[in-house]
Design an enzyme around this catalytic site. Structure first.
Site, PDB file in Angstrom:
ATOM      1  N   SER A 111       5.314  -5.832   5.280  1.00 25.63           N
ATOM      2  CA  SER A 111       5.191  -5.325   6.596  1.00 25.63           C
ATOM      3  C   SER A 111       4.894  -6.280   7.533  1.00 25.63           C
ATOM      4  O   SER A 111       4.796  -7.405   7.472  1.00 25.63           O
ATOM      5  CB  SER A 111       3.953  -4.120   6.626  1.00 25.63           C
ATOM      6  OG  SER A 111       3.702  -3.882   7.759  1.00 25.63           O
ATOM      7  N   TYR A 124      -5.683  -4.072   5.815  1.00 21.45           N
ATOM      8  CA  TYR A 124      -4.257  -3.722   5.538  1.00 21.45           C
ATOM      9  C   TYR A 124      -3.411  -4.626   5.663  1.00 21.45           C
ATOM     10  O   TYR A 124      -2.620  -5.164   4.921  1.00 21.45           O
ATOM     11  CB  TYR A 124      -3.619  -2.562   6.516  1.00 21.45           C
ATOM     12  CG  TYR A 124      -2.231  -2.156   6.285  1.00 21.45           C
ATOM     13  CD1 TYR A 124      -1.880  -1.508   5.068  1.00 21.45           C
ATOM     14  CD2 TYR A 124      -1.424  -2.501   7.358  1.00 21.45           C
ATOM     15  CE1 TYR A 124      -0.317  -1.294   4.910  1.00 21.45           C
ATOM     16  CE2 TYR A 124       0.081  -2.191   7.312  1.00 21.45           C
ATOM     17  CZ  TYR A 124       0.408  -1.487   6.018  1.00 21.45           C
ATOM     18  OH  TYR A 124       1.628  -1.592   5.665  1.00 21.45           O
TER      19      TYR A 124
END
Length: 216
Positions: A111, A124
């Site tokens: 990501s 995250y």
């Protein structure tokens, strides 16, 4: 010059984790990745039904937003189980066979959160930095030594419905605001196919794909 119609995916066996929704569903049309025996069972089944696994697409992921002060330990644990252990379990399950054959492709979905830490995404983002680290380590060890292709794709904001799954109220609002302007998972699926559809002597190390108007 390579023929634009070359197809290096023909007859290959690919396993994609996290194919129930979002990017995985757009790429594949699956097993609890937090359990090593489940993952090994999946790989054994795929190999017995279709032959040796040529491609692993590590895609199963969980994105939950919260502030550190929320002390959302349950959410942290869920992300660690899926985003870290899930990737490691899948890699472990396919690696021996790939090394023995001196071929194969491991593609890890990371990501842009593994490049820059955003608001309320500390844990995250940390899991995505972890994925960047293991990908580069794999590339240096099994890529250079054994000829296994190791790649990573780092998507930005993709419209997978993830924002609606967040239970933390403040985190949910941050996620929904961030999700404005998100692009369709098919765009990432195109990048996955491009990355896998390379000859054995070519590795796409890292692709970053995000909405044009996303500012990070």
């Amino acid at each position: 010059m390579a023929d634009s119609h070359d197809n290096h995916l023909q007859g290959r066996v690919s396993v994609i984790t996290g194919a129930s929704s979002g990017i995985g569903a757009a790429t594949a049309r699956i097993t609890d990745v937090t359990r090593l025996d489940d993952v090994e069972g999946l790989m054994d089944f795929a190999a017995s039904e279709y032959g040796p696994i040529d491609h692993l697409v590590n895609n199963a992921g969980l994105m939950l937003f919260s502030k550190w002060s929320d002390r959302a330990v349950d959410d942290w644990d869920k992300m660690i189980d899926t985003n870290l252990r899930g990737y490691l379990h899948a890699i472990s399950a396919v690696l021996s066979g790939m090394i023995a054959r001196r071929s194969g492709h491991i593609l890890n979905l990371s990501s842009v959160a593994g490049i820059r830490v955003g608001e309320a995404s500390g844990v995250y983002s940390a899991t995505k930095f972890f994925i960047r680290g293991i990908t580069d380590s794999l590339r240096q060890e099994v890529g250079i030594t054994h000829g296994i292709q190791v790649s990573m794709i780092s998507p930005g904001v993709i419209d997978t419905g993830w924002a609606d799954k967040i239970s933390n109220i403040e985190g949910k609002q941050i996620a929904q605001d961030l999700n404005e302007g998100a692009i369709h998972p098919d765009r990432v699926a195109d990048a996955v196919v491009y990355t896998l559809n390379q000859p054995a002597n070519v590795t796409v190390n890292d692709i970053v794909i995000h909405p044009t108007r996303q500012d990070w």
